[in-house]
Design a protein around this motif. Structure first.
Motif: not given
Length: 293
Positions: A87-92, A250-260
């Protein structure tokens, strides 16, 4: 308001999560490059294969080979679903499984028996809990597959189709179009209809003028089974490449969410600390005023 220690613990947890998502993003990026190279090397061969087969099949009668024969009554349908193992690949995976489930339900609503052939742990886990017959499961195969897997699945399709156990075969996979776009596709691969031949010919810009030796019938007997395996292999390659691209995104978006989230928690920490300092100062000032009074 939360205590300083609680906020500090949350900030530390978010930073650790960010390290994990950043590492997974880098791993997915490395795997994506390899998967993209594989599918880019395969597509020219597949395209030329389609061109030649379209030219052959366009001039042949359906009775030449059983795989060209369209049966009058469709009683049983086979659906090959290709998903990822992890998993961990969004809604793919959800998009692929939803596409396959809708196709299976529509065929079942028409009174046809549906048999599922699942490649990938996510598809296997989903359809095992449904009312459909799961004819074959291939778990933990997407990370190290080759043409052998496609040949095995293709041979099973051909054997079941020619034996009359299934009358129609569909392939559902995730087509890699770009880094930001992976589209779930449902494609009929058996029987080969004239519409598919025209579609293939349309993509290639028309058939060429070929001279075949041995006969067209002999070539079709050799190429049609291989065409099924090539289609399956294409679905495996596309899904693998799409999986890594989806996980990378998905991991790029998660990293940005962690930064925010880290910025918001840092701001909350500063506000909490300032409130605590202000409260201490007020206590000191209040105590001094009481002594003076």
């Amino acid at each position: 308001m939360a205590s300083l220690r609680d906020v500090q613990n949350k900030i530390a947890g978010v930073k650790k999560t960010r390290q994990i998502t950043k590492a997974m993003n880098m791993v997915a990026s490395a795997k994506l490059r390899k998967a993209q190279e594989r599918i880019e090397r395969f597509r020219p061969y597949a395209q030329k294969f389609y061109d030649m087969l379209a030219d052959l099949a366009s001039g042949a009668d359906e009775s030449v080979h059983p795989l060209l024969e369209v049966r009058e009554e469709i009683k049983s349908v086979g659906i090959l679903v290709v998903s990822s193992d992890r998993g961990l690949c969004g809604a793919f995976n959800t998009n692929i499984i939803t596409k396959a489930n809708k196709l299976a339900q529509s065929k079942a609503a028409e009174g046809k028996a549906v048999k599922l052939y699942c490649v990938g742990k996510r598809a296997c886990d989903f359809f095992r809990k449904r009312d459909f017959t799961v004819q074959r499961e291939e778990r933990d195969a997407m990370s190290h597959f080759d043409f052998t897997l496609a040949a095995s699945v293709g041979d099973e399709f051909i054997r079941d189709y020619m034996a009359g156990d299934i009358d129609e075969v569909h392939l559902v996979f995730g087509e890699f179009q770009s880094m930001a776009r992976q589209v779930p596709v449902a494609q009929q691969i058996l029987p080969m209809s004239s519409s598919e031949e025209e579609a293939v010919e349309g993509e290639s810009g028309g058939s060429g003028d070929y001279i075949y030796e041995p006969s067209v019938e002999g070539l079709l007997a050799e190429l049609l089974p291989r065409f099924i395996k090539v289609q399956v292999y294409r679905g495996l390659l596309d899904t693998s490449c799409s999986e890594h691209a989806a996980r990378m995104s998905a991991m790029d978006n998660a990293t940005k969410a962690c930064d925010e989230m880290s910025e918001q928690l840092t701001l909350l920490f500063n506000k909490t600390r300032q409130a605590a300092i202000t409260a201490d100062l007020m206590d000191i000032v209040g105590g001094a005023e009481a002594l003076n009074g």
